[in-house]
Design a protein around this motif. Structure first.
Motif, mmCIF file in Angstrom:
data_model
loop_
_atom_site.group_PDB
_atom_site.id
_atom_site.type_symbol
_atom_site.label_atom_id
_atom_site.label_comp_id
_atom_site.label_asym_id
_atom_site.label_seq_id
_atom_site.Cartn_x
_atom_site.Cartn_y
_atom_site.Cartn_z
ATOM 1 N N TYR A 209 -50.745 31.392 -33.410
ATOM 2 C CA TYR A 209 -50.101 32.596 -32.888
ATOM 3 C C TYR A 209 -50.509 33.784 -33.737
ATOM 4 N N SER A 212 -45.261 35.892 -36.008
ATOM 5 C CA SER A 212 -43.955 35.233 -35.950
ATOM 6 C C SER A 212 -42.960 36.053 -36.751
ATOM 7 N N ASP A 266 -45.042 34.192 -31.418
ATOM 8 C CA ASP A 266 -44.435 32.859 -31.497
ATOM 9 C C ASP A 266 -43.262 32.792 -30.526
ATOM 10 N N PHE A 269 -39.586 32.893 -31.796
ATOM 11 C CA PHE A 269 -39.229 33.933 -32.766
ATOM 12 C C PHE A 269 -37.726 34.230 -32.762
ATOM 13 N N ASN A 272 -35.936 31.345 -34.686
ATOM 14 C CA ASN A 272 -36.429 30.998 -36.027
ATOM 15 C C ASN A 272 -35.453 31.457 -37.106
ATOM 16 N N MET A 277 -40.190 30.294 -40.067
ATOM 17 C CA MET A 277 -41.258 31.293 -40.011
ATOM 18 C C MET A 277 -42.239 31.102 -41.166
ATOM 19 N N VAL A 286 -49.793 30.632 -37.825
ATOM 20 C CA VAL A 286 -49.610 32.037 -37.459
ATOM 21 C C VAL A 286 -50.311 32.921 -38.494
ATOM 22 N N VAL A 289 -46.642 37.457 -40.521
ATOM 23 C CA VAL A 289 -45.190 37.350 -40.507
ATOM 24 C C VAL A 289 -44.608 38.640 -41.086
#
Length: 472
Positions: A209, A212, A266, A269, A272, A277, A286, A289
């Protein structure tokens, strides 16, 4: 200035105070005659009961070692209670029930509530009388402004120097895909799209991804593109607004909805937590972040053995309409003394220690012999100390004189500089924010996942906040 020499002086002063107390039976005119120093009562042990969810040992077992280390360094016998979960609830319940703590750890939001309840002791006079805490080289003068209430009252002392939250990127992926650091919201889209579509981890699978988050924590770096700030903004007349609930935020929610629809964001999200994460970031799932600047160094430290190519890097958010970037600086984390504390003076001694060089070593490196060793003046982390990431409550102390004898984790200082260079300000919670947050989060998620057109979600959000008298 508080340095090693000042620490020795403070220790001598403390020892002299204890000695004077121990010998008071000989100087008191009302004392019984012929009482020798051998039969005089020893000074009473100074004690503290502390409630904390951050400062202390990383495990219950290490917390015991931490308490003993504080006693070794200060002579104060401390009990540090660290609830396993729901710290805020424990804090409020304890204060409401009249439990007697000498020191409590809290964030500014907690402090706002407790100040409003009259639960904390004003500390202005005690801070002014402290050569250490009033020293601007230990705690910069301008920092106090963040925790000063009306009429200039101060109810706490800082725990550490806070950084902030910001986008953190896999720089090794950026380099591999020959991507430039994004500045505009469109730049961010192109970078995140590449992380999704161009197999940055090289495993030949479509399993990455672009971005996130842990819910709305913390999308401020992207909301920066619209120049809107999270939580409350209160104008000079006292009028309250929540910029995330205004039309200015609509284009950002639409941008997130595009990411979500294209599988760049993500899909989990909204549910999470920060641990999930972080795991995605550390396991090559990912590329970006949104998290604390200090974690840039922690990410790099965690991966340096099993993936030496891994490189996390803090980057600034999207440039706003005024040409500036608007990031979030973390709420100050502080120590307060409840009004029913039994050992307020001892609590102040602890706070002076916490901001001394020895206290800085304890709050960063941890416990000598457990987290680090010293040989010929050289500090070395143990395997346990490496795991703990030089964070036992204050990875970055307020004391500007302190230099970490081991150094800082790779990328951490650069991350903090991004925060300080880019209009990072603390957020204004107020006691109404927990109720307002539920409404903001509900409609923000619906807009970001395309369940409601962003304009409709913002209107509903705004209407509900007004109906509940949470904004003016």
């Amino acid at each position: 200035m508080f340095n090693k020499k000042a620490g020795m002086i403070a220790a001598v002063v403390l020892s002299t105070s204890i000695l004077a107390t121990a010998c008071s039976t000989n100087t008191d005119k009302t004392a019984a005659p012929n009482v020798s120093s051998e039969t005089a009562k020893p000074a009473k042990q100074e004690t503290l009961r502390i409630l904390s969810n951050v400062a202390g040992g990383k495990t219950p077992e290490e917390n015991v070692l931490f308490e003993k280390e504080v006693e070794r360094l200060t002579g104060i016998k401390v009990t540090i209670e660290k609830p396993a979960a729901d710290y805020d609830k424990k804090l409020y319940a304890a204060i409401s029930a009249g439990e007697k703590y000498d020191l409590i750890y809290m964030g500014k939001g907690n402090m706002d509530v407790l100040v409003d309840q009259g639960a904390l002791m004003p500390l202005n006079d005690k801070i002014k009388a402290s050569k250490i805490l009033s020293d601007p080289s230990v705690i910069p003068t301008k920092e106090w402004d963040m925790i000063t209430y009306k009429n200039g009252q101060i109810f706490s002392v800082f725990n550490k120097s806070e950084g902030g939250t910001l986008p953190t990127v896999r720089q090794d992926w950026m380099d591999k895909l020959k991507l430039q650091q994004p500045k505009s919201l469109e730049d961010f889209y192109q970078v995140l799209k590449a992380f999704k579509e161009k197999d940055p981890d090289g495993n030949g699978k479509d399993d990455t991804y672009g971005l996130s988050t842990a819910g709305l924590y913390d999308i401020q770096g992207f909301m920066s593109a619209a120049g809107v700030k999270y939580k409350y903004v209160i104008d000079a007349s006292g009028k309250r607004s929540i910029p995330y609930a205004t039309e200015a935020a609509v284009p950002i929610y639409e941008w997130f909805a595009k990411l979500y629809k294209e599988g760049i964001l993500d899909p989990n999200f909204a549910t999470n937590d920060s641990a999930k994460m972080r795991e995605l970031f550390l396991t090559n799932r990912v590329g970006m972040v949104t998290y604390w600047d200090a974690w840039v160094g922690l990410f790099n430290n965690m991966k340096k053995t099993d993936d030496p190519n891994f490189k996390a890097k803090a980057i600034a958010g999207a440039v706003g309409p005024d040409g500036k970037i608007m990031l979030r600086r973390g709420d100050p984390s502080v120590w307060g003394i409840p009004v029913n504390a039994e050992h307020a003076d001892t609590a102040m001694k602890f706070l002076e220690f916490w901001h001394s060089e020895k206290g800085n070593i304890l709050s960063t490196l941890g416990i000598e012999g457990d987290d680090y060793t010293v040989k010929d003046g050289k500090y070395t982390l143990t395997d346990e100390g490496v795991k703990h990431g030089m964070d036992h409550g204050a990875p970055f102390p307020n004391n500007t004189n302190f230099k970490n004898p081991i150094g800082t984790l790779p990328g951490a200082l650069e991350g903090r500089q991004v925060i300080f260079d880019n209009n990072a300000t603390i957020e204004n919670s107020t006691k109404d924010w927990p109720s307002a947050e539920k409404i903001v989060t509900n409609y923000a998620f619906q807009a970001m996942m395309g369940k409601l057109p962003a304009a409709d979600a913002v209107k509903k959000m705004n209407d509900e906040l007004k109906a509940a008298k949470l904004i003016d």
